[in-house]
Design a protein around this motif. Sequence first.
Motif, PDB file in Angstrom:
ATOM      1  N   GLU A   2       0.766  -1.417   0.014  1.00  0.00           N
ATOM      2  CA  GLU A   2      -0.072  -0.101   0.058  1.00  0.00           C
ATOM      3  C   GLU A   2       0.858   1.261   0.081  1.00  0.00           C
ATOM      4  O   GLU A   2       1.796   1.463   0.783  1.00  0.00           O
ATOM      5  N   GLU A   3       0.468   2.194  -0.862  1.00  0.00           N
ATOM      6  CA  GLU A   3       1.191   3.374  -0.934  1.00  0.00           C
ATOM      7  C   GLU A   3       0.662   4.578   0.110  1.00  0.00           C
ATOM      8  O   GLU A   3      -0.409   4.752   0.261  1.00  0.00           O
ATOM      9  N   ASN A   4       1.634   4.998   0.832  1.00  0.00           N
ATOM     10  CA  ASN A   4       1.291   6.244   1.609  1.00  0.00           C
ATOM     11  C   ASN A   4       0.950   7.557   0.902  1.00  0.00           C
ATOM     12  O   ASN A   4       1.801   8.084   0.281  1.00  0.00           O
ATOM     13  N   ASN A   5      -0.247   8.028   0.961  1.00  0.00           N
ATOM     14  CA  ASN A   5      -0.580   9.144   0.220  1.00  0.00           C
ATOM     15  C   ASN A   5      -0.447  10.358   0.993  1.00  0.00           C
ATOM     16  O   ASN A   5      -1.183  11.607   0.650  1.00  0.00           O
ATOM     17  N   ARG A   6       0.127  10.382   2.019  1.00  0.00           N
ATOM     18  CA  ARG A   6       0.445  11.643   2.973  1.00  0.00           C
ATOM     19  C   ARG A   6       1.455  12.391   2.655  1.00  0.00           C
ATOM     20  O   ARG A   6       2.343  12.259   2.122  1.00  0.00           O
ATOM     21  N   THR A   7       1.365  13.817   3.146  1.00  0.00           N
ATOM     22  CA  THR A   7       2.254  14.816   2.608  1.00  0.00           C
ATOM     23  C   THR A   7       3.500  14.577   3.637  1.00  0.00           C
ATOM     24  O   THR A   7       3.525  14.505   4.567  1.00  0.00           O
ATOM     25  N   ASP A   8       4.738  14.585   2.950  1.00  0.00           N
ATOM     26  CA  ASP A   8       6.172  14.605   3.677  1.00  0.00           C
ATOM     27  C   ASP A   8       6.354  15.769   4.321  1.00  0.00           C
ATOM     28  O   ASP A   8       6.892  16.958   3.544  1.00  0.00           O
ATOM     29  N   LYS A   9       6.042  15.859   5.631  1.00  0.00           N
ATOM     30  CA  LYS A   9       6.301  17.170   5.978  1.00  0.00           C
ATOM     31  C   LYS A   9       7.586  17.582   6.162  1.00  0.00           C
ATOM     32  O   LYS A   9       7.863  19.105   6.270  1.00  0.00           O
ATOM     33  N   GLU A  10       8.766  16.988   6.296  1.00  0.00           N
ATOM     34  CA  GLU A  10      10.151  17.441   6.350  1.00  0.00           C
ATOM     35  C   GLU A  10      10.333  18.079   4.960  1.00  0.00           C
ATOM     36  O   GLU A  10      11.048  19.177   5.062  1.00  0.00           O
ATOM     37  N   VAL A  11       9.960  17.397   3.899  1.00  0.00           N
ATOM     38  CA  VAL A  11      10.147  17.910   2.471  1.00  0.00           C
ATOM     39  C   VAL A  11       9.472  19.239   2.408  1.00  0.00           C
ATOM     40  O   VAL A  11      10.088  20.222   1.795  1.00  0.00           O
ATOM     41  N   GLY A  66      12.024  25.865  -4.933  1.00  0.00           N
ATOM     42  CA  GLY A  66      10.972  25.902  -3.601  1.00  0.00           C
ATOM     43  C   GLY A  66       9.760  25.328  -3.890  1.00  0.00           C
ATOM     44  O   GLY A  66       9.227  24.359  -3.026  1.00  0.00           O
ATOM     45  N   ILE A  67       9.336  25.794  -5.159  1.00  0.00           N
ATOM     46  CA  ILE A  67       8.083  25.242  -5.362  1.00  0.00           C
ATOM     47  C   ILE A  67       7.994  23.897  -5.792  1.00  0.00           C
ATOM     48  O   ILE A  67       7.226  23.216  -5.574  1.00  0.00           O
ATOM     49  N   ASN A  68       9.044  23.468  -6.761  1.00  0.00           N
ATOM     50  CA  ASN A  68       9.365  22.096  -7.204  1.00  0.00           C
ATOM     51  C   ASN A  68       9.519  21.213  -5.890  1.00  0.00           C
ATOM     52  O   ASN A  68       8.767  20.145  -5.776  1.00  0.00           O
ATOM     53  N   THR A  69      10.296  21.805  -4.810  1.00  0.00           N
ATOM     54  CA  THR A  69      10.318  20.998  -3.344  1.00  0.00           C
ATOM     55  C   THR A  69       8.732  20.593  -2.757  1.00  0.00           C
ATOM     56  O   THR A  69       8.600  19.477  -2.255  1.00  0.00           O
ATOM     57  N   ILE A  70       8.155  21.640  -2.673  1.00  0.00           N
ATOM     58  CA  ILE A  70       6.847  21.663  -2.114  1.00  0.00           C
ATOM     59  C   ILE A  70       5.962  20.644  -3.114  1.00  0.00           C
ATOM     60  O   ILE A  70       5.100  19.711  -2.240  1.00  0.00           O
ATOM     61  N   ILE A  71       5.984  20.689  -4.204  1.00  0.00           N
ATOM     62  CA  ILE A  71       5.168  19.733  -5.118  1.00  0.00           C
ATOM     63  C   ILE A  71       5.623  18.176  -4.891  1.00  0.00           C
ATOM     64  O   ILE A  71       4.754  17.489  -4.729  1.00  0.00           O
ATOM     65  N   LYS A  72       6.916  17.948  -4.861  1.00  0.00           N
ATOM     66  CA  LYS A  72       7.453  16.826  -4.374  1.00  0.00           C
ATOM     67  C   LYS A  72       7.023  16.339  -3.400  1.00  0.00           C
ATOM     68  O   LYS A  72       6.755  15.079  -2.809  1.00  0.00           O
ATOM     69  N   SER A  73       6.921  17.202  -2.350  1.00  0.00           N
ATOM     70  CA  SER A  73       6.529  16.548  -0.857  1.00  0.00           C
ATOM     71  C   SER A  73       4.863  16.169  -1.000  1.00  0.00           C
ATOM     72  O   SER A  73       4.730  15.533  -0.188  1.00  0.00           O
ATOM     73  N   MET A  74       3.992  16.595  -1.833  1.00  0.00           N
ATOM     74  CA  MET A  74       2.669  16.545  -1.754  1.00  0.00           C
ATOM     75  C   MET A  74       2.463  15.231  -2.701  1.00  0.00           C
ATOM     76  O   MET A  74       1.710  14.269  -2.383  1.00  0.00           O
ATOM     77  N   PHE A  75       3.136  15.134  -3.825  1.00  0.00           N
ATOM     78  CA  PHE A  75       2.649  14.402  -4.865  1.00  0.00           C
ATOM     79  C   PHE A  75       3.883  13.005  -4.955  1.00  0.00           C
ATOM     80  O   PHE A  75       3.498  12.262  -5.691  1.00  0.00           O
ATOM     81  N   LYS A  76       5.015  13.417  -4.241  1.00  0.00           N
ATOM     82  CA  LYS A  76       6.099  12.155  -4.453  1.00  0.00           C
ATOM     83  C   LYS A  76       6.390  11.896  -5.838  1.00  0.00           C
ATOM     84  O   LYS A  76       6.361  10.700  -6.217  1.00  0.00           O
TER      85      LYS A  76
END
Length: 76
Positions: A2-11, A66-76
Amino acid sequence: MEENNRTDKEVLIKGVKRLLLCLLLMFAGPILLHISFSNDDKPLYIPLLVLSLVICVTAIILLFVGINTIIKSMFK
């Protein structure tokens, strides 16, 4: 598996810190650029002009990173 769909808070926090630094540089760069253009007869004109242009370019790069990092944290 199962894939975790949560936002990576550290990233996410890392991306927000980059955007905050970008915001600081977005104000500092143009202010220094204005100061350097208004004092073109001073001996530090060229170094201040180069520094302000580097700060402006760095702010633009940090914005995209910064925007790319935030998008990666949300969508991996």
